[in-house]
Design a protein around this motif. Structure first.
Motif, mmCIF file in Angstrom:
data_model
loop_
_atom_site.group_PDB
_atom_site.id
_atom_site.type_symbol
_atom_site.label_atom_id
_atom_site.label_comp_id
_atom_site.label_asym_id
_atom_site.label_seq_id
_atom_site.Cartn_x
_atom_site.Cartn_y
_atom_site.Cartn_z
ATOM 1 N N GLU A 216 -29.310 -33.121 38.630
ATOM 2 C CA GLU A 216 -29.883 -32.502 37.597
ATOM 3 C C GLU A 216 -29.872 -33.013 36.098
ATOM 4 O OE1 GLU A 216 -31.728 -29.619 37.683
ATOM 5 O OE2 GLU A 216 -31.740 -30.184 39.851
ATOM 6 N N LYS A 217 -28.817 -33.607 35.888
ATOM 7 C CA LYS A 217 -28.785 -34.613 34.749
ATOM 8 C C LYS A 217 -29.618 -35.738 34.605
ATOM 9 C CE LYS A 217 -23.816 -32.901 33.989
ATOM 10 N NZ LYS A 217 -22.526 -33.451 33.861
ATOM 11 N N ILE A 218 -29.809 -36.247 35.662
ATOM 12 C CA ILE A 218 -30.493 -37.477 35.731
ATOM 13 C C ILE A 218 -32.161 -37.033 35.561
ATOM 14 C CG2 ILE A 218 -31.504 -39.459 37.390
ATOM 15 C CD1 ILE A 218 -28.682 -39.535 38.444
ATOM 16 N N LYS A 219 -32.604 -35.976 36.271
ATOM 17 C CA LYS A 219 -33.632 -35.536 36.291
ATOM 18 C C LYS A 219 -34.202 -35.106 34.686
ATOM 19 C CE LYS A 219 -33.449 -32.406 39.647
ATOM 20 N NZ LYS A 219 -34.049 -31.448 40.334
ATOM 21 N N ALA A 220 -33.222 -34.627 34.188
ATOM 22 C CA ALA A 220 -33.552 -34.266 32.890
ATOM 23 C C ALA A 220 -33.924 -35.291 31.623
ATOM 24 C CB ALA A 220 -32.272 -33.596 32.057
ATOM 25 N N SER A 221 -33.464 -36.430 32.052
ATOM 26 C CA SER A 221 -33.943 -37.679 31.317
ATOM 27 C C SER A 221 -35.322 -37.881 31.273
ATOM 28 C CB SER A 221 -33.245 -38.995 31.570
ATOM 29 O OG SER A 221 -33.470 -39.063 32.932
ATOM 30 N N PHE A 222 -36.142 -37.585 32.250
ATOM 31 C CA PHE A 222 -37.571 -37.761 32.420
ATOM 32 C C PHE A 222 -38.529 -37.025 31.391
ATOM 33 C CE2 PHE A 222 -36.444 -38.065 37.232
ATOM 34 C CZ PHE A 222 -36.622 -39.805 37.109
ATOM 35 N N ASN A 223 -37.837 -35.925 30.634
ATOM 36 C CA ASN A 223 -38.764 -35.127 29.792
ATOM 37 C C ASN A 223 -39.065 -36.137 28.707
ATOM 38 O OD1 ASN A 223 -37.931 -32.760 31.033
ATOM 39 N ND2 ASN A 223 -36.167 -32.410 30.109
ATOM 40 N N GLY B 236 -32.339 -46.037 23.650
ATOM 41 C CA GLY B 236 -30.883 -46.413 23.069
ATOM 42 C C GLY B 236 -29.960 -45.334 23.183
ATOM 43 N N LEU B 237 -30.637 -44.048 22.864
ATOM 44 C CA LEU B 237 -29.621 -42.834 22.965
ATOM 45 C C LEU B 237 -29.308 -42.955 24.432
ATOM 46 C CD1 LEU B 237 -28.514 -40.394 21.887
ATOM 47 C CD2 LEU B 237 -30.582 -39.186 22.070
ATOM 48 N N TYR B 238 -30.137 -42.890 25.401
ATOM 49 C CA TYR B 238 -29.678 -42.782 26.951
ATOM 50 C C TYR B 238 -28.532 -43.903 27.095
ATOM 51 C CZ TYR B 238 -33.780 -39.535 27.740
ATOM 52 O OH TYR B 238 -34.663 -38.433 27.844
ATOM 53 N N ALA B 239 -28.856 -45.028 26.667
ATOM 54 C CA ALA B 239 -27.651 -46.055 26.952
ATOM 55 C C ALA B 239 -26.552 -45.742 26.454
ATOM 56 C CB ALA B 239 -28.494 -47.609 26.262
ATOM 57 N N VAL B 240 -26.318 -45.463 25.215
ATOM 58 C CA VAL B 240 -25.110 -45.259 24.476
ATOM 59 C C VAL B 240 -24.308 -43.924 25.264
ATOM 60 C CG1 VAL B 240 -25.459 -46.261 22.563
ATOM 61 C CG2 VAL B 240 -25.995 -43.882 22.807
ATOM 62 N N ALA B 241 -25.191 -42.799 25.758
ATOM 63 C CA ALA B 241 -24.801 -41.789 26.512
ATOM 64 C C ALA B 241 -24.184 -42.203 28.037
ATOM 65 C CB ALA B 241 -25.724 -40.744 26.663
ATOM 66 N N LEU B 242 -24.896 -42.858 28.496
ATOM 67 C CA LEU B 242 -24.642 -43.556 29.817
ATOM 68 C C LEU B 242 -23.245 -44.254 29.579
ATOM 69 C CD1 LEU B 242 -25.110 -43.835 32.873
ATOM 70 C CD2 LEU B 242 -26.516 -45.853 32.383
ATOM 71 N N LYS B 243 -23.205 -45.057 28.700
ATOM 72 C CA LYS B 243 -21.791 -45.773 28.600
ATOM 73 C C LYS B 243 -20.545 -44.792 28.303
ATOM 74 C CE LYS B 243 -23.716 -49.844 26.484
ATOM 75 N NZ LYS B 243 -23.730 -50.877 25.247
ATOM 76 N N LYS B 244 -20.844 -43.535 27.641
ATOM 77 C CA LYS B 244 -19.839 -42.841 27.214
ATOM 78 C C LYS B 244 -19.527 -41.978 28.538
ATOM 79 C CE LYS B 244 -19.837 -40.724 23.306
ATOM 80 N NZ LYS B 244 -18.465 -40.876 22.919
ATOM 81 N N MET B 245 -20.361 -41.847 29.392
ATOM 82 C CA MET B 245 -20.101 -41.033 30.687
ATOM 83 C C MET B 245 -19.421 -41.802 31.453
ATOM 84 S SD MET B 245 -23.923 -39.156 31.181
ATOM 85 C CE MET B 245 -23.491 -38.375 32.679
ATOM 86 N N LEU B 246 -19.828 -43.325 31.643
ATOM 87 C CA LEU B 246 -19.047 -44.041 32.620
ATOM 88 C C LEU B 246 -17.643 -44.438 32.252
ATOM 89 C CD1 LEU B 246 -21.826 -46.768 33.158
ATOM 90 C CD2 LEU B 246 -21.042 -44.718 34.827
ATOM 91 N N ARG B 247 -17.130 -44.245 30.806
ATOM 92 C CA ARG B 247 -15.888 -44.237 30.111
ATOM 93 C C ARG B 247 -14.963 -43.178 30.572
ATOM 94 N NH1 ARG B 247 -18.327 -46.938 25.467
ATOM 95 N NH2 ARG B 247 -18.269 -44.664 24.330
ATOM 96 N N LYS B 248 -15.642 -42.008 30.678
ATOM 97 C CA LYS B 248 -14.784 -40.898 31.383
ATOM 98 C C LYS B 248 -14.076 -40.937 32.469
ATOM 99 C CE LYS B 248 -17.450 -37.346 28.805
ATOM 100 N NZ LYS B 248 -18.353 -36.154 29.113
#
Length: 223
Positions: A105-112, A211-223
């Motif tokens: 659901e989180k991945i699909k939201a990025s399509f907006n 760019g926002l999606y990229a830094v958000a993905l990095k933050k999620m992967l660091r969790k």
């Protein structure tokens, strides 16, 4: 309603339409196509027995069900209901919305935001004003998507921008572009726009969103 309008010429389309109509046939076709991509109706306008809250699914409407299973995030909409919804009448479903949201659901939201940006470039040759409006909106939808992905509460546009800026800071995102976009949201209907300015803004918005999606993905992967 739209079917009945076409069949009996009820003139409902004069005041109520599912997409923005213009005097330009090409632009009309683009908006109509965009409307079809959004399933011809807001996917959340459904009967109660169609809504599967726990499974994040909509049943008994094949077109809408396919949409919510592929590119439309029902989870994002339900999260917004949970955070900002106000009960007008009937049963309060906010307590029934699951706290844990599936990753899909989180991945699909990025399509907006990505869909809005794509359409802004398609629309640009025919109406740079409409393209500008799409691009402005894409920045805020991206903030929605990222806060949703990070399990942060959704709120008003202004508050969400402040939240995004506090989470990432100037070194990670172009916060100036985001704050300027908030001003454009308020004044865009009265702005005198040029094609060069709009195209440049669309490019900046594309860089910001990805760019926002990229830094958000990095933050999620660091969790």
């Amino acid at each position: 309603m739209l079917t009945l309008d076409a069949k009996y010429d009820l003139k409902l389309s004069d005041t109520c339409t599912s997409y923005k109509k213009t005097d330009n046939p090409a632009l009309d076709l683009i908006f109509k196509t965009e409307n079809k991509m959004m399933f011809g109706q807001p996917f959340y306008v459904v009967a109660e027995d169609q809504l599967d809250l726990k499974g994040f699914k909509i049943r008994k409407n094949l077109k809408v069900e396919i949409g919510t299973r592929t590119i439309a995030s029902l989870g994002l909409f339900l999260q917004r209901i949970k955070n900002t919804g106000i009960i007008l009448y009937g049963r309060d479903i906010r307590k029934e919305i699951p706290k844990t949201v599936p990753t899909l659901e989180k991945i699909k939201a990025s399509f907006n935001a990505m869909l809005l940006l794509m359409m802004s470039f398609v629309i640009f040759p025919f109406s740079f004003n409409s393209a500008f409006s799409h691009a402005v909106k894409a920045n805020f939808w991206a903030c929605d998507d990222v806060l949703f992905a990070l399990d942060k509460p959704l709120s008003t546009t202004k508050q969400e921008i402040l939240d995004i800026c506090s989470i990432f800071g100037k070194s990670e995102i172009d916060s100036e572009h985001l704050l300027m976009s908030l001003e454009y949201k308020k004044t865009k209907d009265n702005m005198k726009l040029s094609k060069g300015f709009v195209f440049g803004y669309m490019i900046k918005s594309t860089k910001f969103v990805y760019g926002l999606y990229a830094v958000a993905l990095k933050k999620m992967l660091r969790k």
